[in-house]
Design a protein around this motif. Structure first.
Motif, mmCIF file in Angstrom:
data_model
loop_
_atom_site.group_PDB
_atom_site.id
_atom_site.type_symbol
_atom_site.label_atom_id
_atom_site.label_comp_id
_atom_site.label_asym_id
_atom_site.label_seq_id
_atom_site.Cartn_x
_atom_site.Cartn_y
_atom_site.Cartn_z
ATOM 1 N N CYS A 68 46.926 52.682 106.639
ATOM 2 C CA CYS A 68 46.894 51.659 105.586
ATOM 3 C C CYS A 68 47.934 50.575 105.880
ATOM 4 O O CYS A 68 48.755 50.705 106.792
ATOM 5 C CB CYS A 68 47.161 52.317 104.229
ATOM 6 S SG CYS A 68 48.896 52.686 103.929
ATOM 7 N N GLN A 70 50.609 49.914 104.539
ATOM 8 C CA GLN A 70 51.986 50.406 104.415
ATOM 9 C C GLN A 70 52.336 51.397 105.525
ATOM 10 O O GLN A 70 53.383 52.039 105.485
ATOM 11 C CB GLN A 70 52.171 51.095 103.062
ATOM 12 C CG GLN A 70 52.200 50.130 101.883
ATOM 13 C CD GLN A 70 53.456 49.272 101.856
ATOM 14 O OE1 GLN A 70 54.563 49.793 101.774
ATOM 15 N NE2 GLN A 70 53.287 47.968 101.959
ATOM 16 N N GLN A 103 50.839 54.227 106.219
ATOM 17 C CA GLN A 103 50.565 55.638 105.888
ATOM 18 C C GLN A 103 49.231 56.060 106.519
ATOM 19 O O GLN A 103 48.280 55.280 106.555
ATOM 20 C CB GLN A 103 50.488 55.844 104.368
ATOM 21 C CG GLN A 103 51.768 55.506 103.644
ATOM 22 C CD GLN A 103 52.866 56.545 103.896
ATOM 23 O OE1 GLN A 103 52.635 57.612 104.430
ATOM 24 N NE2 GLN A 103 54.086 56.195 103.522
ATOM 25 N N PHE A 136 43.364 58.907 101.068
ATOM 26 C CA PHE A 136 44.814 58.963 101.248
ATOM 27 C C PHE A 136 45.380 59.879 100.163
ATOM 28 O O PHE A 136 44.830 59.967 99.063
ATOM 29 C CB PHE A 136 45.423 57.564 101.130
ATOM 30 C CG PHE A 136 45.119 56.686 102.302
ATOM 31 C CD1 PHE A 136 43.898 56.034 102.391
ATOM 32 C CD2 PHE A 136 46.022 56.537 103.332
ATOM 33 C CE1 PHE A 136 43.594 55.240 103.489
ATOM 34 C CE2 PHE A 136 45.736 55.746 104.436
ATOM 35 C CZ PHE A 136 44.509 55.100 104.514
ATOM 36 N N VAL A 169 51.390 59.993 98.516
ATOM 37 C CA VAL A 169 51.912 58.775 99.150
ATOM 38 C C VAL A 169 51.502 57.523 98.370
ATOM 39 O O VAL A 169 52.226 56.527 98.352
ATOM 40 C CB VAL A 169 51.475 58.635 100.638
ATOM 41 C CG1 VAL A 169 52.042 59.741 101.488
ATOM 42 C CG2 VAL A 169 49.967 58.539 100.785
ATOM 43 N N CYS A 170 50.341 57.570 97.714
ATOM 44 C CA CYS A 170 49.845 56.364 97.016
ATOM 45 C C CYS A 170 50.493 56.166 95.641
ATOM 46 O O CYS A 170 50.746 55.027 95.239
ATOM 47 C CB CYS A 170 48.324 56.428 96.869
ATOM 48 S SG CYS A 170 47.468 56.262 98.449
ATOM 49 N N CYS A 208 53.694 54.383 95.858
ATOM 50 C CA CYS A 208 53.642 53.220 96.767
ATOM 51 C C CYS A 208 53.995 51.929 96.014
ATOM 52 O O CYS A 208 53.452 51.659 94.931
ATOM 53 C CB CYS A 208 52.246 53.117 97.369
ATOM 54 S SG CYS A 208 52.026 51.625 98.358
ATOM 55 N N VAL A 267 53.099 48.934 96.545
ATOM 56 C CA VAL A 267 52.008 47.943 96.451
ATOM 57 C C VAL A 267 50.720 48.610 95.940
ATOM 58 O O VAL A 267 49.626 48.113 96.181
ATOM 59 C CB VAL A 267 51.757 47.255 97.818
ATOM 60 C CG1 VAL A 267 52.924 46.386 98.226
ATOM 61 C CG2 VAL A 267 51.447 48.285 98.903
ATOM 62 N N CYS A 294 46.055 48.027 95.843
ATOM 63 C CA CYS A 294 45.264 48.910 96.696
ATOM 64 C C CYS A 294 44.317 49.820 95.922
ATOM 65 O O CYS A 294 43.171 49.996 96.310
ATOM 66 C CB CYS A 294 46.224 49.741 97.546
ATOM 67 S SG CYS A 294 45.445 50.603 98.897
ATOM 68 N N ARG A 326 44.191 56.209 97.506
ATOM 69 C CA ARG A 326 43.128 55.256 97.857
ATOM 70 C C ARG A 326 42.011 55.980 98.588
ATOM 71 O O ARG A 326 42.244 56.874 99.395
ATOM 72 C CB ARG A 326 43.705 54.150 98.747
ATOM 73 C CG ARG A 326 42.670 53.193 99.335
ATOM 74 C CD ARG A 326 42.079 52.301 98.276
ATOM 75 N NE ARG A 326 40.974 51.513 98.790
ATOM 76 C CZ ARG A 326 41.070 50.235 99.165
ATOM 77 N NH1 ARG A 326 42.222 49.627 99.111
ATOM 78 N NH2 ARG A 326 40.011 49.585 99.598
HETATM 79 S S1 SF4 Z 1 48.377 52.703 97.849
HETATM 80 FE FE1 SF4 Z 1 47.341 51.815 99.615
HETATM 81 S S2 SF4 Z 1 48.953 50.767 100.729
HETATM 82 FE FE2 SF4 Z 1 49.968 52.196 99.354
HETATM 83 S S3 SF4 Z 1 50.226 54.081 100.531
HETATM 84 FE FE3 SF4 Z 1 48.290 54.287 99.449
HETATM 85 S S4 SF4 Z 1 46.765 53.545 100.910
HETATM 86 FE FE4 SF4 Z 1 48.772 52.823 101.615
#
Ligand code: SF4
Length: 311
Positions: free
Chosen positions: A161, A163, A165, A185, A189-190, A193, A195, A199, A207
Motif C-alpha cells: 500500500c 504506506q 504495508q 490488509f 495495520v489499517c 494508519c 491516512v 483509504c 483495506r
Molecule cells: S489504511 Fe491503506 S494506506 Fe493505511 S496501512 Fe491500510 S492499506 Fe495502507
C-alpha cells in the motif's frame, strides 16, 4: 420452456427475460430493448464497421487522394444482444474476409478485459476503446487511494500500500462469473494508519482490494492509463466518424425501419444498405467528389450521398 425472471410471488412481474420474450406474432426473432431511461426500440440492432483512413494516410498528404471510408462488416442481432457479445464475432468476420485491422476503434459498449487480450492474441488487433474505469469508491470520488496507488507483486502474491504495508491475504475467487483476486490488509495495520480516511471506511478490518487475474488486470491498467492521456483522446476522435455513417444509413437507406421480417432477411437488408453506401462513396470518389470526412461535414456528405443516390 419458460424461465421466469422474478416470480410473481416474490414481487416480480413473472415474465421471462427480454431475450426470450416473443414480442410479435409476425416476427418471432424481434425483441424489445431499452437503452438508458427513455430509449426503447423494437426488433433488431445493427453493428457497422468501416475503414477509417485519415488525411495522414494519403501518400502525398493531399486530401483528394485519401480513399473513401468503406463499410467492411455488418452484423445484425436481435435488440437485446449486448454489444460486447458481438466484438469477437465481428473480428471473426474480419478474419474470414482477410480484413483484419491493426487497430479497431470501438465505443465503450464493446470491450472487456478479456476481449482486449483475446483480440490481440487471436487476431493481432489492438482495441482502441474506453474501458470501464476503476469502480472503487476512492476512484469514483477522485480522492483517496484507488487501485493505482497500490503496487502488486504478482510473483509473491502480495500488494504493497502507499504506506509501505504488505497485504495480509491473497484469495483467488470467482465474482459475477469472472476470475478475481481479493486482497486484504490487516486491521491491525489499517486501524492506526494516519491516512486511513483516504483509504478505507472499514470500522474494524483493513483495506480490501479486488483485482483481476494477472494478464487481465495488467491489460486493464494499461488501457486505463492510456485513455487518460491527451494523445489517446485525440486519437480516439477518429471513432466518431462512424456516427456519420450510421446517420447516412438511416437517412439514405432507411435502415432504422426493417422492411422484412426475421433476423436473416433483416440482416440481408442491412448488407444491401452497406453495399449502397459503399457504392455512393466510391462513386463520389471516382467522380472527383470525395465526401467530406470532417466531423462538421456530415450534412454536406449527406447531401452528396442523396444526389448520388438520385442520379
Ligand atoms: S489504511 Fe491503506 S494506506 Fe493505511 S496501512 Fe491500510 S492499506 Fe495502507
Amino acid at each position: 420452456m419458460v424461465k421466469r425472471r422474478r416470480p410473481l410471488e416474490d414481487g416480480g412481474e413473472g415474465l421471462p427475460p427480454g431475450r426470450w420474450r416473443l414480442t410479435s406474432p409476425y416476427d418471432i426473432d424481434a425483441r424489445w430493448a431499452a437503452k438508458g431511461e427513455d430509449l426503447f426500440w423494437h426488433a433488431y440492432k445493427v453493428h457497422i464497421s468501416e475503414t477509417c483512413h485519415t488525411i495522414a494516410d494519403a501518400k502525398d498528404g493531399s486530401k483528394k487522394v485519401v480513399p473513401p471510408n468503406l463499410i467492411t462488416n455488418v452484423a445484425t442481432t436481435d435488440a437485446t444482444v449486448p454489444d460486447n457479445q458481438m466484438t469477437d464475432t465481428i473480428h471473426q468476420a474480419f478474419q474470414q474476409r482477410g480484413l483484419v485491422p491493426a487497430e479497431h476503434y470501438l465505443d465503450s459498449g464493446y470491450p472487456s478485459a478479456e476481449l482486449l487480450l483475446m483480440a490481440r492474441k487471436k487476431y493481432g488487433i489492438s482495441l482502441v476503446t474506453p474501458v470501464l474505469l476503476d469502480q472503487s469508491p476512492q476512484a469514483r470520488a477522485g480522492t483517496g487511494y484507488d487501485r493505482t496507488a497500490f503496487t502488486i507483486d504478482w510473483e509473491r502474491e502480495q500488494v504493497t500500500c502507499p504506506q509501505g504495508q504488505a497485504s495480509a491475504s491473497w484469495s483467488p475467487c470467482r465474482q459475477r462469473g469472472t476470475e478475481s483476486i481479493v486482497v486484504k490488509f490487516g486491521g491491525e495495520v489499517c486501524q492506526p494508519c494516519p491516512v486511513r480516511s483516504l483509504c478505507t471506511s472499514a470500522k474494524k478490518g483493513g483495506r480490501q482490494l479486488t483485482i483481476r487475474a494477472r494478464p487481465l488486470q495488467q491489460a486493464l491498467d494499461q488501457a486505463r492509463a492510456e485513455q487518460a492521456s491527451k494523445d489517446w483522446q485525440d486519437k480516439y476522435k477518429l471513432r466518431a466518424g462512424v456516427e456519420g455513417t450510421m446517420r447516412q444509413a438511416v437517412a439514405v437507406t432507411g435502415v432504422r425501419r426493417a422492411r422484412y421480417r426475421g433476423l436473416a432477411k433483416v440482416h440481408l437488408e442491412h448488407v444491401f444498405s452497406a453495399v449502397a453506401l459503399n457504392l455512393i462513396r466510391l462513386d463520389a470518389w471516382w467522380n472527383g467528389h470525395p465526401l467530406d470526412r470532417s466531423r462538421t461535414g456530415h450534412l454536406a456528405r449527406l447531401e452528396l450521398a442523396e444526389i448520388a443516390l438520385a442520379a
